[in-house]
Enzyme design. Structure first.
Site, mmCIF file in Angstrom:
data_model
loop_
_atom_site.group_PDB
_atom_site.id
_atom_site.type_symbol
_atom_site.label_atom_id
_atom_site.label_comp_id
_atom_site.label_asym_id
_atom_site.label_seq_id
_atom_site.Cartn_x
_atom_site.Cartn_y
_atom_site.Cartn_z
ATOM 1 C CE LYS A 154 -2.018 -0.663 -43.634
ATOM 2 N NZ LYS A 154 -1.529 0.706 -43.950
ATOM 3 C CB ILE A 155 -4.459 -1.355 -36.975
ATOM 4 C CG1 ILE A 155 -3.812 -2.181 -37.644
ATOM 5 C CG2 ILE A 155 -4.913 -1.408 -35.644
ATOM 6 C CD1 ILE A 155 -2.173 -2.213 -36.921
ATOM 7 C CB SER A 233 0.420 2.268 -31.970
ATOM 8 O OG SER A 233 0.810 2.300 -33.277
ATOM 9 N NE ARG A 234 6.806 -0.182 -33.958
ATOM 10 C CZ ARG A 234 5.921 -1.133 -34.567
ATOM 11 N NH1 ARG A 234 4.951 -1.631 -33.750
ATOM 12 N NH2 ARG A 234 6.397 -1.804 -35.691
ATOM 13 C CG ASP A 258 0.903 -6.216 -28.082
ATOM 14 O OD1 ASP A 258 1.144 -7.309 -27.389
ATOM 15 O OD2 ASP A 258 1.303 -6.193 -29.218
ATOM 16 C CD GLU A 263 8.357 -3.322 -27.855
ATOM 17 O OE1 GLU A 263 7.274 -3.017 -27.448
ATOM 18 O OE2 GLU A 263 8.512 -3.909 -29.140
ATOM 19 C CG HIS A 295 5.775 -5.770 -30.276
ATOM 20 N ND1 HIS A 295 6.155 -4.937 -30.276
ATOM 21 C CD2 HIS A 295 4.706 -6.045 -31.326
ATOM 22 C CE1 HIS A 295 6.229 -4.221 -31.392
ATOM 23 N NE2 HIS A 295 5.132 -4.944 -32.106
ATOM 24 C CB ALA A 297 -1.003 -6.919 -31.126
#
Ligand code: NAI
Length: 331
Positions: A154-155, A233-234, A258, A263, A295, A297
Site C-alpha cells: 500500500k505505501i 518502515s521499521r 523515520d 527506537e 516515527h 510518518a
C-alpha cells in the site's frame, strides 16, 4: 469492553475519546509502555491496546492470558513486536490496523527525500542566522533519477505514484508484483539489481526475520556511490552500524530515517535534558547528510482518526463474536 490502553499520549486520547463516542468502550489510558514490569496494569482488562514499541513477547502474553486478557489490539499496521505464535497458542486474538493512510507515510517518505536532496534543514537555519550563501546546498533534479522501492504494497504504491509525477525512473523489488505499480511503468528487478541501479533506495517492506538488516555491509557495497537511502518502515531493516560505515566512506550520500533499530527507548518521549547513552544513534545525528524524524510518518489527522476508528471497530467485532477481518494470524 474494558480496554487497557498502553503508551498513551495526549493526542491518542483526544482521537480515541472522540471515536469512542460511537462505540462506548471503557478505556483506561496508561502512559506506561507494555512491558513485563507494567503488565499488572492490564489485570482484569479483556483487551490490551498497544502501539509499535510495546513489548508483546511470549512471557508478556503468558502473564496477560493468566490475568484475563483475551485480545491484543494493535493500533498500528506492523506487528513485529507481537509474538503471534504464542498468542495463538494461548488463545489470545491479535488485531491490527492494516491500512489507515498509506498517503501519510508515502508523503513523509518523499518529504525526507526532498529535505535531504535540497538540504532544506540546513538552508532554513542558515537563512534564520542571516547566512544567504548557497555553498554546499547544491541538489539534483528528481526527474530522471532511478528510485528503487523495496516493497510495493500500500505505501510503496503511493510512493510510486508520487515519484511517477516527478518523472522518476522507478524500479522495485517485491515477492509479489503489484499490478497498479506495473501500470505506472514500475519495473520489477532482483534485489541486487535494485541496489546497483538506484540513485535513491526507499524501504516499504515489513520487518521479518528475513528482512532484518536487509541493508547491511553487503548490500551497501553493491550500491552506487552517493546513494540516498530512506527508511520509513521499521528500524531494523537497516543495520545502523553498517550505515554509519557507509556514511563515513561516503558510499551513502544521504540517509533519511523515520525509524531506528533501537527506537524503543528513545522515540515518542521528550529526552531534551537526558544524557544520550545510545552511541550509535548519537553518531548518526552528527552527519550533515542524515535527517532523522521520530516515527512520525503516520502522524496526520486523517491517519490518527482512522487508526482510532478501526481499532475500536476491531475491538467491537471481537466483543460481538464476529469474524475478525483485521486479525493477525501466524497461518
Ligand atoms: P503492505 O503489507 O501493504 O506492503 C508490504 C509489501 O512488502 C508487500 O507487497 C510485501 O509483499 C512486501 N514484502 C514482504 N517481504 C518482502 C521482501 N523480503 N522484499 C521485498 N518486499 C517484501 O504494507 P504497507 O502498508 O505498505 O506498510 C509497509 C511497512 O511500513 C509496514 O510493514 C510498517 O512496518 C511500515 N509503516 C511505518 C509507519 C511509520 O509511521 N513510519 C506507519 C505505517 C507502516
Amino acid at each position: 469492553m474494558k480496554i487497557a490502553f498502553f503508551s498513551n499520549k495526549p493526542y491518542d486520547r483526544k482521537f480515541f475519546d472522540l471515536a469512542n463516542k460511537d462505540f462506548g468502550h471503557e478505556i483506561t489510558y496508561f502512559e506506561s509502555k507494555l512491558r513485563r514490569e507494567t503488565l499488572k496494569l492490564a489485570e482484569g482488562y479483556e483487551c490490551a491496546c498497544v502501539f509499535v514499541n510495546d513489548q508483546v513477547d511470549a512471557s508478556v502474553l503468558i502473564a496477560l492470558a493468566a490475568q484475563g486478557t483475551r485480545l491484543v489490539a494493535l493500533r498500528c499496521a506492523g506487528f513485529n513486536n507481537v509474538d503471534i505464535h504464542s498468542a495463538k497458542e494461548l488463545g489470545i486474538s491479535v488485531v491490527r490496523v492494516p491500512a489507515y493512510s498509506p498517503y501519510a507515510v508515502a508523503e513523509h517518505t518523499v518529504g525526507l527525500m526532498l529535505a535531504l536532496n535540497r538540504k532544506v534543514y540546513w538552508a532554513n537555519s542558515r537563512v534564520k542566522e542571516g547566512n544567504f550563501s548557497l555553498d554546499g546546498l547544491l541538489g539534483f533534479d528528481m526527474r530522471g533519477r532511478t528510485v528503487g522501492l523495496v516493497g510495493t504494497g500500500k505505501i510503496g504504491e503511493c510512493v510510486a505514484r508520487i515519484l511517477n509525477g516527478f518523472g522518476c525512473n522507478i524500479i522495485a523489488h517485491d515477492k509479489f508484483k503489484n499490478p497498479a505499480c506495473e501500470a505506472l511503468g514500475v519495473k520489477y528487478v532482483e534485489r541486487d539489481e535494485l541496489f546497483a541501479q538506484s540513485d535513491i533506495i526507499t524501504l516499504h517492506c515489513p520487518l521479518f526475520k528475513e528482512t532484518r538488516h536487509l541493508i547491511g555491509m553487503d548490500a551497501i557495497a553493491k550500491m552506487k556511490k552517493g546513494v540516498m537511502i530512506i527508511n520509513t518502515s521499521r528500524g531494523a531493516l537497516i543495520d545502523a552500524r553498517a550505515a554509519i560505515e557507509g556514511l563515513k566512506s561516503e558510499k551513502i550520500g544521504y540517509l533519511g530515517i523515520d525509524v531506528y533499530e533501537e527506537e524503543e527507548e528513545l522515540f515518542f518521549e521528550d529526552k531534551t535534558f537526558e544524557i544520550r547513552t545510545d552511541d550509535v544513534f548519537a553518531r548518526l545525528t552528527t552527519f550533515p547528510n542524515v535527517v532523522i524524524t521520530g516515527h512520525q510518518a503516520y502522524f496526520t489527522e486523517e491517519a490518527v482518526s482512522a487508526i482510532a476508528k478501526t481499532t475500536l471497530e476491531n475491538i467491537s467485532a471481537y466483543e460481538k463474536g464476529e469474524e475478525l477481518a483485521n486479525a493477525v494470524d501466524p497461518d
